[in-house]
Enzyme design. Structure first.
Site, PDB file in Angstrom:
ATOM      1  N   ARG A   1      -3.397   3.213   8.211  1.00  0.00           N
ATOM      2  CA  ARG A   1      -4.346   2.780   8.218  1.00  0.00           C
ATOM      3  C   ARG A   1      -3.927   2.784  10.163  1.00  0.00           C
ATOM      4  O   ARG A   1      -4.752   2.063  10.109  1.00  0.00           O
ATOM      5  CB  ARG A   1      -3.749   0.652   7.646  1.00  0.00           C
ATOM      6  CG  ARG A   1      -4.087   1.047   6.411  1.00  0.00           C
ATOM      7  CD  ARG A   1      -3.538   0.383   5.805  1.00  0.00           C
ATOM      8  NE  ARG A   1      -2.120   0.413   5.204  1.00  0.00           N
ATOM      9  CZ  ARG A   1      -1.469  -0.851   4.301  1.00  0.00           C
ATOM     10  NH1 ARG A   1      -2.039  -2.298   4.537  1.00  0.00           N
ATOM     11  NH2 ARG A   1      -0.292  -0.823   4.359  1.00  0.00           N
TER      12      ARG A   1
ATOM     13  N   ARG B   1      11.104   7.184  42.626  1.00  0.00           N
ATOM     14  CA  ARG B   1      10.984   8.042  40.971  1.00  0.00           C
ATOM     15  C   ARG B   1      12.264   8.226  40.775  1.00  0.00           C
ATOM     16  O   ARG B   1      13.137   7.651  41.618  1.00  0.00           O
ATOM     17  CB  ARG B   1      10.503   9.600  41.344  1.00  0.00           C
ATOM     18  CG  ARG B   1       9.028   9.668  41.905  1.00  0.00           C
ATOM     19  CD  ARG B   1       8.544  10.981  42.534  1.00  0.00           C
ATOM     20  NE  ARG B   1       8.568  11.903  41.265  1.00  0.00           N
ATOM     21  CZ  ARG B   1       8.734  13.161  41.778  1.00  0.00           C
ATOM     22  NH1 ARG B   1       8.442  13.518  42.596  1.00  0.00           N
ATOM     23  NH2 ARG B   1       8.619  14.050  40.835  1.00  0.00           N
TER      24      ARG B   1
ATOM     25  N   ALA C   1      10.828   3.888   5.645  1.00  0.00           N
ATOM     26  CA  ALA C   1      10.729   4.731   6.805  1.00  0.00           C
ATOM     27  C   ALA C   1       9.671   5.804   6.543  1.00  0.00           C
ATOM     28  O   ALA C   1       9.528   6.723   7.316  1.00  0.00           O
ATOM     29  CB  ALA C   1      10.959   4.406   7.844  1.00  0.00           C
TER      30      ALA C   1
HETATM   31  C1  UD1 Z   1       5.149  -4.303   1.277  1.00  0.00           C
HETATM   32  C2  UD1 Z   1       5.237  -4.930   0.226  1.00  0.00           C
HETATM   33  C3  UD1 Z   1       4.230  -6.900   0.458  1.00  0.00           C
HETATM   34  C4  UD1 Z   1       4.877  -6.781   1.361  1.00  0.00           C
HETATM   35  C5  UD1 Z   1       4.291  -6.592   2.488  1.00  0.00           C
HETATM   36  C6  UD1 Z   1       5.177  -6.821   3.717  1.00  0.00           C
HETATM   37  C7  UD1 Z   1       5.862  -3.711  -1.802  1.00  0.00           C
HETATM   38  C8  UD1 Z   1       5.057  -2.814  -3.455  1.00  0.00           C
HETATM   39  N1  UD1 Z   1       4.885  -4.375  -1.074  1.00  0.00           N
HETATM   40  O1  UD1 Z   1       3.556  -3.402   1.798  1.00  0.00           O
HETATM   41  O2  UD1 Z   1       4.359  -6.988  -1.356  1.00  0.00           O
HETATM   42  O3  UD1 Z   1       4.467  -8.284   1.501  1.00  0.00           O
HETATM   43  O4  UD1 Z   1       5.567  -4.695   2.294  1.00  0.00           O
HETATM   44  O5  UD1 Z   1       5.612  -6.542   4.981  1.00  0.00           O
HETATM   45  O6  UD1 Z   1       6.594  -3.402  -1.124  1.00  0.00           O
HETATM   46  N2  UD1 Z   1       7.688   3.276   2.397  1.00  0.00           N
HETATM   47  C9  UD1 Z   1       8.361   4.269   1.556  1.00  0.00           C
HETATM   48  N3  UD1 Z   1       8.160   4.942   1.018  1.00  0.00           N
HETATM   49  C10 UD1 Z   1       6.607   4.796   0.487  1.00  0.00           C
HETATM   50  C11 UD1 Z   1       6.130   4.009   0.555  1.00  0.00           C
HETATM   51  C12 UD1 Z   1       6.189   2.945   1.723  1.00  0.00           C
HETATM   52  O7  UD1 Z   1       9.696   4.832   1.767  1.00  0.00           O
HETATM   53  O8  UD1 Z   1       6.519   5.536  -0.528  1.00  0.00           O
HETATM   54  C13 UD1 Z   1       7.898   2.263   3.165  1.00  0.00           C
HETATM   55  C14 UD1 Z   1       6.899   2.727   4.723  1.00  0.00           C
HETATM   56  O9  UD1 Z   1       7.426   2.892   5.605  1.00  0.00           O
HETATM   57  C15 UD1 Z   1       7.145   0.895   5.268  1.00  0.00           C
HETATM   58  C16 UD1 Z   1       7.356   0.203   3.974  1.00  0.00           C
HETATM   59  O10 UD1 Z   1       7.908   0.860   3.303  1.00  0.00           O
HETATM   60  O11 UD1 Z   1       7.827   1.271   6.115  1.00  0.00           O
HETATM   61  C17 UD1 Z   1       6.838  -0.718   3.594  1.00  0.00           C
HETATM   62  O12 UD1 Z   1       5.407  -0.328   3.344  1.00  0.00           O
HETATM   63  P1  UD1 Z   1       3.551  -0.395   3.220  1.00  0.00           P
HETATM   64  O13 UD1 Z   1       2.725   0.984   2.913  1.00  0.00           O
HETATM   65  O14 UD1 Z   1       3.553  -0.875   4.550  1.00  0.00           O
HETATM   66  O15 UD1 Z   1       3.616  -1.954   1.927  1.00  0.00           O
HETATM   67  P2  UD1 Z   1       2.769  -2.861   2.143  1.00  0.00           P
HETATM   68  O16 UD1 Z   1       1.383  -2.719   1.544  1.00  0.00           O
HETATM   69  O17 UD1 Z   1       2.665  -3.292   3.733  1.00  0.00           O
HETATM   70 CA    CA Z   2       3.423  -3.051   5.687  1.00  0.00          CA
END
Ligand code: UD1
Ligand code: CA
Length: 457
Positions: free
Chosen positions: A15, A331, A9
Site C-alpha cells: 500500500r 557544509r 518486518a
Molecule cells: C495487522 C494485524 C491487525 C492490526 C494491525 C495493526 C494481522 C493479521 N493483522 O494488520 O489486526 O490491527 O496490524 O497495525 O496481524 N509482516 C511480516 N510477514 C508477513 C506479513 C506481515 O513480517 O507475511 C509484517 C509487516 O512487515 C508489518 C507487520 O507484519 O510490519 C504487520 O503487517 P501488515 O500487513 O501491515 O498487517 P495489517 O494489515 O496492518
Molecule cells: Ca500494518
C-alpha cells in the site's frame, strides 16, 4: 522470566506504492523499523529478533551493527507465519513480545507495562480505540467482557465492524504456550494468510485466558500502511517534539511549521521562526535565534548565535555570538569560533574560521584554516580542487583579503597580510605586507562601440 522481542518486518508494504520495503521508509529522519528497535532496546531483552523478507538486504543494511538477530521469512504468508519462522531461534521458555515494524511511535514505557504485569494469561494484547478503526483487527469480547478473538477487517461481519476497540499489532505470548499456539494457525480466512491474531481465539479455545491492555493514546500505536498514514504519524511526532520544546521555554513562532526529525537540545530563550527543519542531533545554546526557512542537521550552535533566514547548516560546530546568513550554506566540517560572521551567499566547507573573522558576502571557503580577526572581501574564492586532489589554504590572524580574490591552494597568507582586490594568489603571501597580482589598468583611446549588424532575411 527472560524476554525475547520479535519485530515483524518482512512485508512489502504494497500500500506504500514504493520499490523500497515499507519498514525502511523514514519517519522523523530514521527508518520506521529503527524507531521500533530503539523502543525494544530500552527493555533490555535477552534476544531481539527481526523477521525480514521483502527487500531483506536493504532492511539489514539500514539496520547494521545493533546486535539484531535476523530471521528470514522467504515467502510472506502472514504475520503468524512470520512468527513461526522464529520458533527455532527463540530461547525456549522465554516470553515473547511481538511488535510490528510499521507501528513506530510505540513507547518503551507502554511495552514495559505489558511485560511487567504478572498475569496468568497465555496471551496479552495491546488494544486501542482509534478515531477511524478501518483496516485494523477488531477485538471481540464475550458478554462477560473477556477477550474472545481478534477479527481482521476483511473477515469481520457488520456487527464486528462496529467494534471500536482495535488490535495494535503488539502482543505478548507466554513461553509455555508459544509453540502450540503458533503451530495451530491456519490460513482459512479472507486473505488466505496465517494471521498471528488468530492465536487469541485459539488460546481461548484451549481454555487459556487472554488479557488486553488498553493504550489510552491511540496516536502512539498508529500503524503505517500508506503514505497518508506516514504523513499523519510524522505530524504526530512533530507536534510531540514541538510541545516538548515549548515546555522547555522555546519560542516557536508557529509550532505547526517546524519539523524536528531527530533529537534537539536547547538552552534558555531560544527562538525559532517558521519553516525550519532540524535533523539528526542538534543543540542550540541560550539565546540562539533561528530565522525562517533554515535547515539544520547534526550541528551544535553556541549561545547568542543568530542564524538568519534561508540558511542551510550540516555537521558544523558553531561557537558563541556567531552570525550566519541570510542565504548561507555551511557544509560538513565547518567550525566557527566565537563572534565569527558569515554573510549572504557564502559557502563554507571543512574549514576552521577563527574568532571574530568575517566572510560577509558571496564567497567559497573550503579546506581552509583561518585565524582570528580576518576580513574576507566580497567574492573571494578558495580554489581548493585541481580536478583530482584537494589542497589546504592557510589564512593567519589579522589578514585582510581584498574583494574578488582567488586563493589557489595550497597557499598561505601570513599574519596581518593584505591582499589587493582582484588578485589571483598562487604563491604564499608574506606577513604584514601588501600582495597583489593584477594586470595594469589601461584605457584605449579612440576605441568605438560595436554597431548592430544588419540581419539577413
Ligand atoms: C495487522 C494485524 C491487525 C492490526 C494491525 C495493526 C494481522 C493479521 N493483522 O494488520 O489486526 O490491527 O496490524 O497495525 O496481524 N509482516 C511480516 N510477514 C508477513 C506479513 C506481515 O513480517 O507475511 C509484517 C509487516 O512487515 C508489518 C507487520 O507484519 O510490519 C504487520 O503487517 P501488515 O500487513 O501491515 O498487517 P495489517 O494489515 O496492518
Ligand atoms: Ca500494518
Amino acid at each position: 522470566m527472560s524476554l525475547t522481542v520479535v519485530i515483524l518486518a518482512a512485508g512489502q508494504g504494497t500500500r506504500m506504492k514504493s520499490a523500497r520495503p515499507k519498514v525502511i521508509h523514514e519517519l522523523a529522519g530514521k527508518p520506521l523499523l529503527q524507531h521500533v528497535v530503539d523502543a525494544s532496546l530500552a527493555l533490555e531483552p535477552d534476544q531481539l529478533i527481526t523477521v525480514v523478507g521483502h527487500g531483506a538486504d536493504q532492511v539489514k543494511d539500514a539496520m547494521q551493527e545493533q546486535g539484531l538477530i535476523f530471521v528470514e521469512q522467504l515467502e510472506q504468508l502472514g504475520t503468524g507465519h512470520a512468527l513461526a519462522q522464529c520458533l527455532d531461534t527463540i530461547t525456549p521458555g522465554n516470553k515473547v513480545l511481538v511488535l510490528s515494524g510499521d507501528v513506530p511511535l510505540i513507547r518503551a514505557a507502554t511495552l514495559a507495562q505489558m511485560v511487567e504485569q504478572d498475569s496468568e494469561a497465555a496471551v496479552c494484547i495491546l488494544g486501542f480505540k482509534p478515531d477511524n478503526p478501518f483496516g485494523y483487527g477488531r477485538i471481540v469480547r464475550h458478554p462477560d467482557a473477556t477477550v474472545q478473538a481478534i477479527v481482521e477487517q476483511k473477515d469481520a461481519n457488520a456487527e464486528q465492524l462496529d467494534i471500536d476497540e482495535c488490535y495494535s499489532g503488539i502482543m505478548l505470548i507466554r513461553g509455555e504456550q508459544l509453540q502450540q499456539l503458533v503451530t495451530s494457525l491456519d490460513k482459512h480466512n479472507a486473505q488466505g494468510e496465517y494471521y498471528l491474531t488468530d492465536v487469541v481465539g485459539i488460546a481461548v479455545g484451549m481454555g487459556e485466558s487472554v488479557s488486553a491492555v488498553l493504550c489510552d493514546d491511540p496516536r502512539e500505536v498508529s500503524g503505517i500502511n500508506d503514505q497518508q498514514q506516514l504523513a499523519a504519524v510524522e505530524a504526530i511526532y512533530r507536534s510531540h517534539q514541538t510541545e516538548l520544546l515549548m515546555k522547555q521555554g522555546v519560542k516557536l513562532y508557529d509550532p505547526a511549521r517546524v519539523d524536528i526529525r531527530g533529537e534537539i537540545t536547547v538552552g534558555r530563550d531560544v527562538e525559532i521562526d517558521v519553516n525550519c527543519v532540524f535533523e539528526g542531533v542538534v543543540s542550540l545554546g541560550d539565546n540562539v535565534r533561528i530565522g525562517a526557512n533554515c535547515v539544520i542537521r547534526n550541528t551544535s550552535i553556541g549561545a547568542g548565535s543568530d542564524i538568519k533566514p534561508m540558511t542551510s547548516i550540516d555537521e558544523a560546530v558553531i561557537g558563541r555570538g556567531v552570525s550566519i546568513g541570510p542565504f548561507a550554506r555551511i557544509r560538513p566540517g565547518a567550525e566557527f569560533d566565537d563572534a565569527a560572521k558569515i554573510g549572504n551567499f557564502v559557502e563554507v566547507k571543512k574549514s576552521r574560521i577563527g574568532k571574530g573573522s568575517k566572510i560577509s558576502h558571496l564567497s567559497y571557503i573550503g579546506d581552509t584554516e583561518m585565524g582570528g580577526g580576518v576580513n574576507i572581501g566580497a567574492g573571494t574564492i578558495v580554489c581548493n580542487y585541481d580536478g583530482i586532489n584537494k589542497f589546504k589554504t592557510i589564512i593567519e590572524d589579522g589578514v585582510f583579503i581584498g574583494s574578488d580574490t582567488q586563493l589557489v591552494a595550497p597557499v598561505t597568507v601570513a599574519k596581518n597580510a593584505t591582499i589587493g582586490a582582484g588578485s589571483t594568489i598562487t604563491k604564499d603571501a608574506p606577513a604584514d605586507a601588501l600582495t597583489l597580482s593584477r594586470a595594469k589598468q589601461v584605457t584605449i583611446n579612440g576605441w568605438s562601440k560595436p554597431v548592430k549588424q544588419k540581419e539577413d532575411n
